[in-house]
Design a protein around this motif. Structure first.
Motif, short mmCIF file in Angstrom:
data_model
loop_
_atom_site.label_atom_id
_atom_site.label_comp_id
_atom_site.label_asym_id
_atom_site.label_seq_id
_atom_site.Cartn_x
_atom_site.Cartn_y
_atom_site.Cartn_z
N ASP A 172 -10.02 -8.19 -5.45
CA ASP A 172 -10.14 -6.92 -4.72
C ASP A 172 -8.88 -6.66 -3.90
OD1 ASP A 172 -11.10 -4.62 -3.58
OD2 ASP A 172 -12.32 -5.64 -2.08
N CYS A 218 -4.04 -4.80 -7.73
CA CYS A 218 -4.79 -5.08 -8.96
C CYS A 218 -5.39 -3.78 -9.51
CB CYS A 218 -5.88 -6.10 -8.69
SG CYS A 218 -5.28 -7.75 -8.22
N ARG A 219 -5.97 -2.99 -8.64
CA ARG A 219 -6.55 -1.71 -9.07
C ARG A 219 -5.47 -0.77 -9.58
NH1 ARG A 219 -11.84 -1.57 -7.25
NH2 ARG A 219 -12.33 -3.13 -5.65
N LYS A 258 -5.01 0.94 -13.35
CA LYS A 258 -4.88 2.39 -13.50
C LYS A 258 -3.66 2.75 -14.34
CE LYS A 258 -4.88 6.69 -10.82
NZ LYS A 258 -4.91 7.28 -9.45
N ASP A 302 -11.28 0.21 -13.42
CA ASP A 302 -11.57 -1.05 -12.73
C ASP A 302 -13.02 -1.12 -12.28
OD1 ASP A 302 -11.99 -1.08 -9.60
OD2 ASP A 302 -10.57 0.55 -9.97
N ARG A 304 -16.09 -5.13 -4.41
CA ARG A 304 -15.39 -4.87 -3.15
C ARG A 304 -15.88 -5.81 -2.05
NH1 ARG A 304 -12.47 -0.20 -3.32
NH2 ARG A 304 -12.86 1.18 -5.11
#
Length: 270
Positions: free
Chosen positions: A191, A195-196, A200, A206, A210
């Motif tokens: 999290d 990484c997200r 994207k 993703d 969280r």
């Protein structure tokens, strides 16, 4: 039943690996006949499955000496055979409609008590003992797509971008190879905004839990497959503990284990 199944798996693997093997020139000096590649593969599989030390490979099995099998494993790793075998099996699975890119999962698992060497570190979950960590991404069904190895002290998220970008372009169907999954599931260890953002950029949705928001088990109904795959890998005696100091040998055994898992999902074994 177990022996028959092991023989079927080794036969299925050799059928697929034989075209990938490098040509070997006969020795001009003569000498003892070279152990056949099929017998060497059977010896390697026996050691992988049971965890038997190479030097203790039973001679009565007819697989040659353990060191002969070890050298064959090493040479085929250097020639890229194990990686190409895994890719060929992934393409075969996709062609058979048994590879599902709609969801993928990523996770890491520590491997205890290696004898030192590269890609090791103090394991914070095992009283600081030396260990390695195996990181894998699987498809929706738990088929291993890619893996890497780090020291046990490395955080899961450290290799996130590298592992995502290493996902293979899998053929097996007409048109362009399939590279990216539609979604990626991961636990709270991943999290992080970077990484997200990386997912994207790759067009991957993703599904990362969280911290402080979602319960630990919220994504379990999708993410459990990667934990099962870690259990499958740990069922191989030679991978339950990292016995190999050399990282190339350890990676070769991991590649072969992934190929065994692929074959199990292809062949109608009894």
């Amino acid at each position: 039943m177990g022996k028959n199944r092991n023989k079927e798996i080794s036969t299925a693997l050799f059928k697929r690996i034989e075209p990938l093997l490098p040509a070997v020139k006969p020795c001009a000096k003569g000498g003892r006949p070279r152990l056949s590649d099929e017998r060497a593969l059977n010896g390697i599989l026996f050691v992988l499955r049971t965890g038997t030390p190479w030097e203790h490979l039973p001679q009565e099995l007819g697989f040659g000496s353990g060191m002969t099998c070890w050298r064959r494993l090493r040479d085929w790793q250097a020639a890229g055979v194990w990686h190409r075998l895994h890719l060929a099996l992934l393409a075969e699975l996709r062609g058979a409609g048994k590879l599902d890119f709609s969801r993928a999962s990523i996770d890491g698992a520590s491997v205890a008590k290696p004898p030192g060497g590269p890609h090791t570190g103090a394991n914070p979950t095992d009283r600081g003992k030396l260990g390695s960590k195996r990181h894998i991404i699987t498809d929706r069904r738990g088929i291993p797509l890619i893996f890497c190895v780090t020291g046990a002290n490395r955080h899961d998220s450290v290799v996130f971008e590298e592992l995502i970008d290493a996902l293979p372009a899998v053929r097996g169907k007409p048109g362009r190879p399939r590279h990216w999954p539609d979604k990626l599931h991961a636990d709270k260890g991943y999290d992080y905004a970077r990484c997200r953002a990386h997912l994207k950029r790759r067009g991957i949705c993703d599904r990362i839990a969280r911290k402080g928001v979602e319960r630990n088990d919220r994504l379990g109904r999708h993410r459990w497959v990667v934990e099962r795959t870690h259990a499958w890998l740990a069922a191989f005696g030679k991978l339950r503990t990292r016995f190999e100091r050399r990282i190339d040998i350890h990676l070769a055994l991991l590649s072969l284990a992934c190929s065994v898992i692929c074959v199990r999902n292809l062949e109608p074994f009894c």
